[in-house]
Write an enzyme that holds these catalytic residues in place. Sequence first.
Site, PDB file in Angstrom:
ATOM      1  N   GLU A  29      45.058  53.480  63.208  1.00  0.00           N
ATOM      2  CA  GLU A  29      46.075  53.516  63.236  1.00  0.00           C
ATOM      3  C   GLU A  29      45.632  56.116  62.684  1.00  0.00           C
ATOM      4  O   GLU A  29      47.073  56.390  63.030  1.00  0.00           O
ATOM      5  CB  GLU A  29      46.518  53.141  61.663  1.00  0.00           C
ATOM      6  CG  GLU A  29      47.904  53.552  61.735  1.00  0.00           C
ATOM      7  CD  GLU A  29      48.597  52.465  60.375  1.00  0.00           C
ATOM      8  OE1 GLU A  29      49.444  51.747  61.246  1.00  0.00           O
ATOM      9  OE2 GLU A  29      48.649  52.682  59.458  1.00  0.00           O
ATOM     10  N   HIS A  77      24.931  36.034  68.546  1.00  0.00           N
ATOM     11  CA  HIS A  77      25.468  34.737  69.185  1.00  0.00           C
ATOM     12  C   HIS A  77      26.375  34.548  69.656  1.00  0.00           C
ATOM     13  O   HIS A  77      26.647  33.452  70.188  1.00  0.00           O
ATOM     14  CB  HIS A  77      24.759  33.806  68.192  1.00  0.00           C
ATOM     15  CG  HIS A  77      23.628  32.827  67.671  1.00  0.00           C
ATOM     16  ND1 HIS A  77      22.899  32.950  68.228  1.00  0.00           N
ATOM     17  CD2 HIS A  77      23.098  34.423  66.824  1.00  0.00           C
ATOM     18  CE1 HIS A  77      21.305  32.700  67.381  1.00  0.00           C
ATOM     19  NE2 HIS A  77      21.689  33.360  66.450  1.00  0.00           N
ATOM     20  N   GLU A 107      57.998  42.072  56.691  1.00  0.00           N
ATOM     21  CA  GLU A 107      57.111  41.299  56.328  1.00  0.00           C
ATOM     22  C   GLU A 107      57.042  41.373  54.835  1.00  0.00           C
ATOM     23  O   GLU A 107      57.420  40.206  54.286  1.00  0.00           O
ATOM     24  CB  GLU A 107      55.828  41.546  57.679  1.00  0.00           C
ATOM     25  CG  GLU A 107      56.004  41.375  59.366  1.00  0.00           C
ATOM     26  CD  GLU A 107      56.629  42.840  59.105  1.00  0.00           C
ATOM     27  OE1 GLU A 107      56.516  43.753  59.080  1.00  0.00           O
ATOM     28  OE2 GLU A 107      55.737  43.252  60.125  1.00  0.00           O
ATOM     29  N   GLY A 117      49.244  54.960  53.598  1.00  0.00           N
ATOM     30  CA  GLY A 117      49.219  53.948  53.740  1.00  0.00           C
ATOM     31  C   GLY A 117      47.203  52.936  53.599  1.00  0.00           C
ATOM     32  O   GLY A 117      46.988  52.082  52.868  1.00  0.00           O
ATOM     33  N   ARG A 118      46.426  53.290  54.431  1.00  0.00           N
ATOM     34  CA  ARG A 118      45.529  53.307  55.144  1.00  0.00           C
ATOM     35  C   ARG A 118      44.638  54.301  54.130  1.00  0.00           C
ATOM     36  O   ARG A 118      42.550  53.452  54.478  1.00  0.00           O
ATOM     37  CB  ARG A 118      45.139  53.080  56.352  1.00  0.00           C
ATOM     38  CG  ARG A 118      45.324  54.982  56.735  1.00  0.00           C
ATOM     39  CD  ARG A 118      45.873  54.675  58.759  1.00  0.00           C
ATOM     40  NE  ARG A 118      45.650  56.161  59.122  1.00  0.00           N
ATOM     41  CZ  ARG A 118      47.313  56.999  59.490  1.00  0.00           C
ATOM     42  NH1 ARG A 118      48.201  55.528  59.098  1.00  0.00           N
ATOM     43  NH2 ARG A 118      47.616  57.137  60.295  1.00  0.00           N
ATOM     44  N   LYS A 133      54.493  50.224  50.282  1.00  0.00           N
ATOM     45  CA  LYS A 133      54.538  51.787  49.588  1.00  0.00           C
ATOM     46  C   LYS A 133      56.220  52.205  49.698  1.00  0.00           C
ATOM     47  O   LYS A 133      56.724  52.869  49.005  1.00  0.00           O
ATOM     48  CB  LYS A 133      53.578  52.550  50.766  1.00  0.00           C
ATOM     49  CG  LYS A 133      54.121  53.610  50.442  1.00  0.00           C
ATOM     50  CD  LYS A 133      52.282  55.208  51.034  1.00  0.00           C
ATOM     51  CE  LYS A 133      53.120  56.670  51.698  1.00  0.00           C
ATOM     52  NZ  LYS A 133      52.838  57.063  52.748  1.00  0.00           N
ATOM     53  N   LYS A 154      58.659  48.103  65.731  1.00  0.00           N
ATOM     54  CA  LYS A 154      59.247  47.531  64.846  1.00  0.00           C
ATOM     55  C   LYS A 154      60.916  47.554  65.302  1.00  0.00           C
ATOM     56  O   LYS A 154      61.864  46.493  64.764  1.00  0.00           O
ATOM     57  CB  LYS A 154      59.507  48.227  63.522  1.00  0.00           C
ATOM     58  CG  LYS A 154      57.935  48.559  62.699  1.00  0.00           C
ATOM     59  CD  LYS A 154      58.276  49.840  61.990  1.00  0.00           C
ATOM     60  CE  LYS A 154      56.240  49.509  61.073  1.00  0.00           C
ATOM     61  NZ  LYS A 154      56.884  50.481  60.308  1.00  0.00           N
TER      62      LYS A 154
END
Length: 556
Positions: free
Chosen positions: A359, A390, A217, A273-274, A211, A514
């Site tokens: 978030e 399990h 990263e 973003g999410r 965005k 960050k």
Amino acid sequence: MNAQSRTKLNQTPEWTALGKHREQLGQTHLRQLFADDPERGTGYTLRVGDLYLDYSKHLVTDETLRLLRELADATGVAGLRDAMFRGEKINTTEDRAVLHTALRAPRDAVIEVDGENVVPAVHAVLDKMAAFTDRIRSGEWTGHTGKRIKNVVNIGIGGSDLGPAMAYEVLRSFTDRSLTVRFVSNVDGADLHEAVRDLDPAETLFIIASKTFTTIETITNATSARNWLLTGLRADQDAVAKHFVALSTNAEKVAEFGIDTANMFEFWDWVGGRYSYDSAIGLSLMIAIGPDRFREMLDGFHLVDEHFRTAPPEANAPLLLGLLGVWYGAFFDAQSHAVLPYSHYLSKFTAYLQQLDMESNGKSVDRDGQPVEWQTGPVVWGTPGTNGQHAYYQLIHQGTKIIPADFIGFAEPVADLLPGLVAQHDLLMANFFAQTQALAFGKTPDEVRAEGVAEELVPHKTFRGNHPTTTILADRLTPSVLGQLIALYEHKVFVQGAVWNIDSFDQWGVELGKVLAKKIEPVLTGTAASAAAGGGEQLDSSTAALVAAYRARRGR
Ligand SMILES: O=P(O)(O)OC[C@H]1O[C@](O)(CO)[C@@H](O)[C@@H]1O
């Protein structure tokens, strides 16, 4: 309701009434609630589009639900919802509208931000994505050397990765199996390494999804991918145009990186973003499943948007799910919420929901910046159900914690399962139904004794039950059903944020790490002004010792 003049949530009469009601409910068992009302299993259900939602196995009565709806009224949930759909700037700390619902609005809808209808731009980008997708899938778009594109690598992180990566897995049975689609997010070079090591650069398209187009990263991985491509092709910068496209709101940064803005698919600052994988961020998914399936998915989202906007409170699924979460957090001290899909294709579903929920609602100050005095967002976790059985289900059944859980399953297996494997679906779903039954009703000491179990083992083999679950059942996992599920959770998260009076659409909590990483990196590499002193920053004694150990190991 004006946030400024709002009474604190835990001082409202509605909250107090819920607290009293909780005391009266005490240890009331689901066994009792079901015995009292033979219709409970069919009455406490909703149908939304293709989703059948059973909330009968919750620790609630009609009175609980009524009081929770009154709380929603008192906290202005419906007003905030309408403001969101109208395009008002409800993300106050960033002064932004919150309009992911516009991404799936029909062509003729009118939704305005700052006086401008945003729907035509949404559809223009969708059309551009569809045209590009068709060129890739037909082989008309070729790489720099003229070879057909066979591999698509999406590079992005957080909301620019989790959505398309999750949906690609979910809809695998609808994908073009002749294309290899991979997702790279981690700045650990191993991620990109494993994604490209067996690919031919001449046949590879990179989709750089960001965005902001400033996320370290993503830009680092994109730069490495460009180097890999140009080295592999023995080509210069000109090759980039046929192998790199961008998904972003930031044309300037895209151009700075060297991607032609003609190959940029745009979205807007009113898409969080999410909440973005149904925007241009979904391009890799669209290439995998084709434009028609992508549009079916958008229609699924829209169906639930309309349900949320118009359904009456007592039949409004996101409202109900949101309020149930508020109930357990506030009055049962539940700290986490499990999402347990009984579908292998939903293996990344919960990871996606972690960002969506945590978030959004991982906040501890309200909209006015005042500390909240109540639980906000839960820890969301879970993996596909049978595997979990399990591993960690022991704790859900017999541990000391209360963990409300969503069980998601499908009546039919996906269409293209090998015929010999179709029969396994009944076993999968038998487990699905058995687990919510066991969690709700448990097994009493007397029932254990009646099986002839030795007295000293009775406590160990007793299940107290009374563990709340929601069951979501659909006929089949289709693109539309995926859209419906995601919109259901998006709006559930919205409801909770509205009740808790927090801004669900900012994410300031990701910033500090960050900033510190930016300061520490030059210390690690030895390029900081004074490495020992943390590049001019004084490191705390723990971090300084750790950094020193790292540097020594790397011979610096
Ligand atoms: O799409 P971008 O700008 O690269 O951001 C990626 C992710 O980083 C975050 O800002 C968190 O750091 C998320 O909200 C976002 O989805």
